[in-house]
Design a protein around this motif. Structure first.
Motif, short mmCIF file in Angstrom:
data_model
loop_
_atom_site.label_atom_id
_atom_site.label_comp_id
_atom_site.label_asym_id
_atom_site.label_seq_id
_atom_site.Cartn_x
_atom_site.Cartn_y
_atom_site.Cartn_z
N LYS A 100 -13.52 -14.02 2.38
CA LYS A 100 -12.37 -14.66 2.07
C LYS A 100 -11.39 -13.63 2.19
O LYS A 100 -10.17 -13.52 2.36
N ARG A 101 -11.76 -11.94 2.37
CA ARG A 101 -10.81 -10.92 2.27
C ARG A 101 -9.89 -11.13 1.17
O ARG A 101 -8.61 -10.84 1.47
N SER A 102 -10.00 -11.33 0.22
CA SER A 102 -9.12 -11.83 -0.93
C SER A 102 -8.56 -10.47 -1.52
O SER A 102 -7.63 -10.54 -2.01
N LEU A 103 -9.33 -9.27 -1.70
CA LEU A 103 -8.71 -8.19 -2.16
C LEU A 103 -7.64 -7.80 -1.33
O LEU A 103 -6.58 -7.39 -1.79
N PRO A 104 -7.82 -7.53 0.03
CA PRO A 104 -6.59 -7.22 0.66
C PRO A 104 -5.49 -7.88 0.62
O PRO A 104 -4.19 -7.55 0.57
N SER A 105 -5.90 -9.39 0.70
CA SER A 105 -4.55 -10.17 0.73
C SER A 105 -3.82 -10.17 -0.60
O SER A 105 -2.55 -10.06 -0.73
N ALA A 106 -4.39 -9.93 -1.88
CA ALA A 106 -3.99 -9.92 -2.94
C ALA A 106 -3.11 -8.59 -3.32
O ALA A 106 -2.06 -8.57 -4.00
N GLY A 107 -3.51 -7.57 -2.64
CA GLY A 107 -3.12 -6.24 -2.70
C GLY A 107 -1.84 -6.12 -1.97
O GLY A 107 -0.84 -5.64 -2.47
N MET A 108 -1.70 -7.16 -0.79
CA MET A 108 -0.63 -7.04 0.02
C MET A 108 0.51 -7.86 -0.84
O MET A 108 1.40 -7.24 -0.68
N LEU A 109 0.17 -8.89 -1.35
CA LEU A 109 1.16 -9.43 -2.15
C LEU A 109 1.67 -8.83 -3.17
O LEU A 109 2.80 -8.97 -3.64
N LEU A 110 0.64 -8.05 -3.97
CA LEU A 110 1.28 -7.03 -4.85
C LEU A 110 2.14 -6.05 -4.38
O LEU A 110 3.40 -5.97 -5.31
#
Length: 188
Positions: free
Chosen positions: A42-52
């Motif tokens: 899901k590549r959830s970490l990079p997505s959540a990091g970008m949102l942060l």
């Protein structure tokens, strides 16, 4: 309940601790594979990091970097959940197997010590059987635990590294630095 009786029957008094180590290892391995696969696919970490970073775009670059570092550290702790326990099991399981070997050999010597006359191999069979089975069980548990602990650590490190790289690039973009589109991450 039958599994406890079988483990005691085949592995002696160390059957239950070895069974507990086996079950914990199996559960941690399955859970970590599921969690790490989810985050990888899901590549959830990079997505959540970008949102942060987007949420803190009005902050100075040094503050965004600090926020991202703290967030990334907490994600790393979450992703490493259970890995330390796998390391502990990898250390304890062979020691339990070795202890089972010693207990089995003590049983052999106890049965031989009080015996008069020729020694029948069946007198040694039970103790030697427990000795070898506990050693094998300890190693069978420890090997996947070691491989899992080290493999998961490598996997987590890669996920964190990729996310950190993405956060650094995003932070530079927020500062107005243009990145080339050639995939090498060069600056323009």
């Amino acid at each position: 309940m039958n599994i406890f009786i079988l483990s005691l029957q085949y592995l002696g008094p160390l059957g239950v601790p070895l069974l507990i180590c086996f079950v914990l290892t199996l559960l941690i391995l399955l859970e970590r594979v599921a969690v790490l696969c989810y985050h990888s696919i899901k590549r959830s970490l990079p997505s959540a990091g970008m949102l942060l970073l987007d949420q803190h775009a009005d902050q100075p670059r040094s503050m965004r970097s600090e926020i991202a570092a703290i967030w990334l550290q907490s994600r790393q702790r979450t992703l490493n959940h259970g890995v330390r326990l796998l390391h502990i099991i990898a250390l304890i399981a062979p020691l339990l197997g070795l202890l089972g070997t010693v207990i089995g050999l003590i049983q052999v010597f106890d049965s031989l010590g009080g015996h008069q006359g020729p020694i029948d191999p069946s007198m040694m069979a039970e103790g030697l059987g427990i000795a070898m089975k506990t050693t094998a069980a300890g190693l069978i548990i420890a090997i996947p635990a070691v491989l899992g602990a080290h493999g998961f650590q490598l996997w987590v490190d890669k996920l964190i590294s990729m996310t950190e790289q993405g956060l650094n690039v995003a932070n530079l973009r927020l500062e107005g630095v243009k990145m080339t589109g050639d995939g090498r991450g060069g600056l323009k």
